[in-house]
Each structure stands twice: as structure tokens, then as C-alpha cells.
Design a protein around this motif. Structure first.
Motif, short mmCIF file in Angstrom:
data_model
loop_
_atom_site.label_atom_id
_atom_site.label_comp_id
_atom_site.label_asym_id
_atom_site.label_seq_id
_atom_site.Cartn_x
_atom_site.Cartn_y
_atom_site.Cartn_z
N SER A 45 0.85 -1.19 0.00
CA SER A 45 0.00 0.00 0.00
C SER A 45 0.88 1.24 0.00
O SER A 45 1.88 1.30 0.72
N LEU A 46 0.48 2.23 -0.78
CA LEU A 46 1.15 3.52 -0.81
C LEU A 46 0.07 4.58 -0.69
O LEU A 46 -0.87 4.60 -1.48
N VAL A 47 0.20 5.46 0.33
CA VAL A 47 -0.87 6.40 0.65
C VAL A 47 -0.29 7.79 0.88
O VAL A 47 0.78 7.94 1.48
N ALA A 48 -1.02 8.81 0.40
CA ALA A 48 -0.77 10.21 0.74
C ALA A 48 -2.07 10.72 1.35
O ALA A 48 -3.11 10.70 0.70
N THR A 49 -2.02 11.12 2.60
CA THR A 49 -3.20 11.50 3.39
C THR A 49 -4.18 10.34 3.37
O THR A 49 -3.90 9.31 3.93
N HIS A 50 -5.30 10.46 2.68
CA HIS A 50 -6.30 9.38 2.64
C HIS A 50 -6.46 8.80 1.24
O HIS A 50 -7.43 8.10 0.97
N HIS A 51 -5.52 9.09 0.34
CA HIS A 51 -5.62 8.64 -1.04
C HIS A 51 -4.41 7.80 -1.39
O HIS A 51 -3.29 8.18 -1.09
N GLY A 52 -4.63 6.68 -2.01
CA GLY A 52 -3.50 5.84 -2.39
C GLY A 52 -3.98 4.63 -3.16
O GLY A 52 -5.05 4.62 -3.76
N PHE A 53 -3.17 3.59 -3.10
CA PHE A 53 -3.55 2.35 -3.76
C PHE A 53 -2.98 1.16 -2.99
O PHE A 53 -2.02 1.29 -2.23
N LYS A 54 -3.59 0.02 -3.22
CA LYS A 54 -3.15 -1.23 -2.62
C LYS A 54 -3.06 -2.24 -3.76
O LYS A 54 -3.96 -2.32 -4.60
#
Length: 82
Positions: A45-54
Motif C-alpha cells: 500500500s502507498l498512501v498520501a493523506t487518505h488517497h492511495g492504492f493497494k
């Protein structure tokens, strides 16, 4: 680790005998990377604040993680590394 909001802020590691383990790194002002193992599945998983992808790291080849990396590389060749 540094307390600077632009550096590595936290590293969390949990390795268990039950096959459910993870490592998570918080860095920069609001970024997080997590590698999680649940049974036979490994997720990234890679996230910035509450947005990202898994994405799965152990699908059949190419994995969904490889496909995500390829998409970023194609869209942003200036960011690629080998």
C-alpha cells in the motif's frame, strides 16, 4: 528517526507466528507505505493523506504491483529507476 515532518516519522513492524505480519513506514508530511502479509498473500500500500492504492505482490505474473509500477513509469518516465 527524525521528528522532522519531511523525514521518516515512524516505522512500525509486526512479525507474528500466525502468518499475519506487516511493516509500515510513515514519512514526509503525510505519506505512508505498508507491506502486509496475511497468510499466503502479500499486499503493498502507498498512501498520501487518505488517497492511495493497494496492490498484490504475489498474483500471477505480472503481479498487480508490477502493473501499478509500470503505469507510473509509463506516465512519468522522469521518475523511473532500475
Amino acid at each position: 528517526m527524525t521528528s522532522d515532518a519531511n523525514g521518516i516519522r515512524n516505522v512500525d513492524l509486526s512479525i507474528t507466528d500466525t502468518e499475519d505480519s506487516f511493516v509500515e513506514i510513515e514519512f514526509g508530511p503525510h505519506h505512508r507505505v505498508r507491506i502486509e502479509e496475511k497468510g499466503d498473500d502479500v499486499m503493498f500500500s502507498l498512501v498520501a493523506t487518505h488517497h492511495g492504492f493497494k496492490a498484490s505482490a504475489n498474483d500471477e505474473l505480472p503481479t498487480s504491483l508490477e502493473e501499478a509500477i509500470r503505469s507510473v513509469r509509463d506516465a512519468h518516465p522522469e521518475l523511473t529507476i532500475d
